[in-house]
Design a protein around this motif. Structure first.
Motif, PDB file in Angstrom:
ATOM      1  N   UNK A 189      -5.117 -14.344  10.548  1.00 14.92           N
ATOM      2  CA  UNK A 189      -4.767 -15.224  11.658  1.00 14.92           C
ATOM      3  C   UNK A 189      -3.290 -15.128  12.030  1.00 14.92           C
ATOM      4  N   UNK A 190      -2.435 -14.859  11.047  1.00 17.36           N
ATOM      5  CA  UNK A 190      -0.990 -14.830  11.293  1.00 17.36           C
ATOM      6  C   UNK A 190      -0.439 -13.431  11.522  1.00 17.36           C
ATOM      7  N   UNK A 191      -1.125 -12.431  10.977  1.00 19.08           N
ATOM      8  CA  UNK A 191      -0.597 -11.072  11.025  1.00 19.08           C
ATOM      9  C   UNK A 191       0.484 -10.817  10.004  1.00 19.08           C
ATOM     10  N   UNK A 192       0.761 -11.783   9.144  1.00 21.90           N
ATOM     11  CA  UNK A 192       1.822 -11.645   8.144  1.00 21.90           C
ATOM     12  C   UNK A 192       1.385 -10.716   7.020  1.00 21.90           C
ATOM     13  N   UNK A 193       2.309  -9.934   6.468  1.00 14.59           N
ATOM     14  CA  UNK A 193       1.970  -9.094   5.315  1.00 14.59           C
ATOM     15  C   UNK A 193       1.732  -9.946   4.079  1.00 14.59           C
ATOM     16  N   UNK A 194       0.957  -9.409   3.160  1.00  8.51           N
ATOM     17  CA  UNK A 194       0.665 -10.097   1.905  1.00  8.51           C
ATOM     18  C   UNK A 194       1.359  -9.356   0.770  1.00  8.51           C
ATOM     19  N   UNK A 195       2.220 -10.045   0.048  1.00  8.88           N
ATOM     20  CA  UNK A 195       2.905  -9.464  -1.102  1.00  8.88           C
ATOM     21  C   UNK A 195       2.163  -9.904  -2.363  1.00  8.88           C
ATOM     22  N   UNK A 196       1.464  -8.991  -3.047  1.00 12.46           N
ATOM     23  CA  UNK A 196       0.777  -9.373  -4.288  1.00 12.46           C
ATOM     24  C   UNK A 196       1.798  -9.556  -5.413  1.00 12.46           C
ATOM     25  N   UNK A 197       1.572 -10.566  -6.229  1.00 10.56           N
ATOM     26  CA  UNK A 197       2.519 -10.886  -7.292  1.00 10.56           C
ATOM     27  C   UNK A 197       1.774 -11.098  -8.601  1.00 10.56           C
ATOM     28  N   UNK A 238      -2.814  -6.146   6.887  1.00  7.74           N
ATOM     29  CA  UNK A 238      -4.200  -6.266   7.331  1.00  7.74           C
ATOM     30  C   UNK A 238      -4.290  -6.497   8.837  1.00  7.74           C
ATOM     31  N   UNK A 239      -3.223  -6.157   9.561  1.00  8.05           N
ATOM     32  CA  UNK A 239      -3.191  -6.435  10.995  1.00  8.05           C
ATOM     33  C   UNK A 239      -4.276  -5.688  11.760  1.00  8.05           C
ATOM     34  N   UNK A 240      -4.771  -4.583  11.196  1.00 12.04           N
ATOM     35  CA  UNK A 240      -5.817  -3.831  11.885  1.00 12.04           C
ATOM     36  C   UNK A 240      -7.175  -4.523  11.804  1.00 12.04           C
ATOM     37  N   UNK A 241      -7.266  -5.592  11.011  1.00 15.78           N
ATOM     38  CA  UNK A 241      -8.532  -6.313  10.874  1.00 15.78           C
ATOM     39  C   UNK A 241      -8.448  -7.745  11.414  1.00 15.78           C
ATOM     40  N   UNK A 297     -17.122 -13.579   7.798  1.00 17.12           N
ATOM     41  CA  UNK A 297     -17.098 -13.865   6.362  1.00 17.12           C
ATOM     42  C   UNK A 297     -17.033 -12.595   5.526  1.00 17.12           C
ATOM     43  N   UNK A 298     -17.690 -11.526   5.994  1.00 15.69           N
ATOM     44  CA  UNK A 298     -17.685 -10.272   5.234  1.00 15.69           C
ATOM     45  C   UNK A 298     -16.299  -9.636   5.225  1.00 15.69           C
ATOM     46  N   UNK A 299     -15.619  -9.693   6.368  1.00 16.00           N
ATOM     47  CA  UNK A 299     -14.265  -9.152   6.435  1.00 16.00           C
ATOM     48  C   UNK A 299     -13.316  -9.984   5.569  1.00 16.00           C
TER      49      UNK A 299
END
Length: 235
Positions: A143-151, A182-185, A192-194
């Motif tokens: 929804x935001x287009x923000x990157x996700x930094x895994x920690x 994940x901006x391409x999705x 729900x599947x995505x």
């Protein structure tokens, strides 16, 4: 950044964390210096929300359990004021539509270009393993287009296991992984599947960093006994 947050972090929390727990940190440069990002971490200890932000220059806004904002009496008032002063955001963890609606505060923070901290497992791990992620993190990302930094938080459950009020003085660590885009999705934000696929990718990235055994069950269900804890994998 609020004055209270900056003062407490700069003059108390960060120095104490570095002095007492001597944290080792890898990949700190993966956290954007500016702009929105989701910091998605495993959750081993209540102190995770103290140790991780102490290593960052930017303020982290965490989605906090809404009960902290609704307590009665003097203790409830003090708790509410503390969480408000540190810009924590109330989160309904009951599941379903209520939880998804409460993500709106997190989405607003991301749209304002802030760092949002979230524990995709939804609660602390009851057994030190990494549990199935809830789809809220994916919904926020798409929804935001923000990157996700895994920690990956390392050893914080040894410093402060569940049930312990004050942490033991011992070394801890944390690893910040490369941001996931994940901006391409984005169009799959209501699919729900995505959302499940994106969540699973985030959890796999966390697992690779932390080295934890993965459990395909929600931590809250295992903790409550609603589902039996799967046996540990053999070495």
């Amino acid at each position: 950044m609020s004055t209270f947050y900056w003062s407490a972090k700069t003059f108390a929390v960060a120095p104490a964390t570095r002095l007492l727990f001597r944290p080792w940190v890898k990949g700190l440069g993966n956290v954007p210096a500016e702009g929105a990002a989701i910091l998605a971490s495993n959750h081993l200890s209540v102190s995770d929300s103290v140790f991780m932000p102490a290593m960052l220059k930017r303020q982290v806004h965490f989605l906090a359990k809404k009960d902290y904002f609704t307590g009665a009496g003097p203790k409830g008032w003090i708790t509410r004021k503390f969480f408000e002063a540190t810009n924590q955001l109330p989160m309904d963890r009951s599941g379903g539509e209520a939880s998804l609606r409460s993500l709106d505060a997190g989405l607003e923070a991301l749209r304002e270009g802030r760092l949002l901290g979230i524990y995709p497992e939804g609660t602390r791990s009851p057994d030190g393993r990494l549990h199935r992620g809830k789809i809220g993190v994916a919904k926020l990302a798409l929804a935001s287009g923000a990157p996700v930094v895994p920690i990956a938080m390392i050893g914080t459950d040894q410093a402060q296991p569940i049930g312990r009020t004050l942490p033991r003085i011992r070394r801890i660590g944390m690893i910040f992984g490369e941001p996931l885009d994940f901006s391409d999705r984005a169009e799959g934000v209501t699919d729900a599947r995505v959302l499940r696929a994106v969540t699973d990718e985030i959890m796999e990235a966390i697992r690779r960093l932390s080295g934890q055994e993965y459990v395909d069950a929600y931590a809250a269900d295992v903790k409550s006994g609603r589902v039996p804890a799967p046996p540990r994998a053999r070495d």
